[in-house]
Design an enzyme around this catalytic site. Sequence first.
Site, PDB file in Angstrom:
ATOM      1  N   ASP A 121       0.806  -1.241  -0.071  1.00 49.04           N
ATOM      2  CA  ASP A 121       0.352   0.169   0.377  1.00 49.04           C
ATOM      3  C   ASP A 121       0.640   1.496  -0.236  1.00 49.04           C
ATOM      4  O   ASP A 121       2.162   1.358   0.400  1.00 49.04           O
ATOM      5  CB  ASP A 121      -0.773  -0.102   1.318  1.00 49.04           C
ATOM      6  CG  ASP A 121      -2.024  -0.930   0.788  1.00 49.04           C
ATOM      7  OD1 ASP A 121      -2.472  -1.387   0.160  1.00 49.04           O
ATOM      8  OD2 ASP A 121      -2.279  -1.421   1.998  1.00 49.04           O
ATOM      9  N   ASP A 139      -6.667  -1.313  -4.760  1.00 46.16           N
ATOM     10  CA  ASP A 139      -7.785  -1.452  -3.548  1.00 46.16           C
ATOM     11  C   ASP A 139      -9.447  -0.769  -4.236  1.00 46.16           C
ATOM     12  O   ASP A 139     -10.441  -0.136  -4.347  1.00 46.16           O
ATOM     13  CB  ASP A 139      -7.561  -0.926  -2.582  1.00 46.16           C
ATOM     14  CG  ASP A 139      -6.924  -1.838  -1.625  1.00 46.16           C
ATOM     15  OD1 ASP A 139      -6.618  -2.918  -1.542  1.00 46.16           O
ATOM     16  OD2 ASP A 139      -5.673  -1.015  -1.138  1.00 46.16           O
TER      17      ASP A 139
END
Length: 169
Positions: A121, A139
């Site tokens: 991330d 995501d």
Amino acid sequence: MPKLHPVVGWYALALLVIVLDQITKVAAEHYLSYARPLPVTSWFNLTLQYNPGAAFSFLSDAGGWQRYFFSGIAIVISGVLVVWLYRLPAGQRLLPAALALILGGAIGNLWDRLVLGHVVDFISLHYAGAFFPAFNIADSAITVGAALMILDSFLAPRQAAQTGGKGPQ
């Protein structure tokens, strides 16, 4: 030249999501230092983080079994999405776009889990000291795809009523 099945374009969209996701993750790992924010705006940072769990780091400290559990779920869901996309009527646009985005995001994060053991991330949003959990392109694609699925669920009955139940024309 034979005409391609309409689903090929939706599979291509999923592949585009996977490629963009992986390129941005490689760039994040190359250019960012782990857990050291690089401010972009007053509300947006690039911050490299690793998530061995699911959304919002759910089960991130579960001891390692969650890697295989979430990978298994992603494989099953991806298989269902591939078949679902293939079986959709050719005239639909919103639902297949949603499914393609979710498929691409699921495979992008699955790749990380299988190869790295965690999801990379790097997008960090914050306001007044409150930070939203870091996320990535995969995501984002899953989130946009889910929103489009919800939108389609509201629009599809209306479209069916307008076309006499025959679906998109």
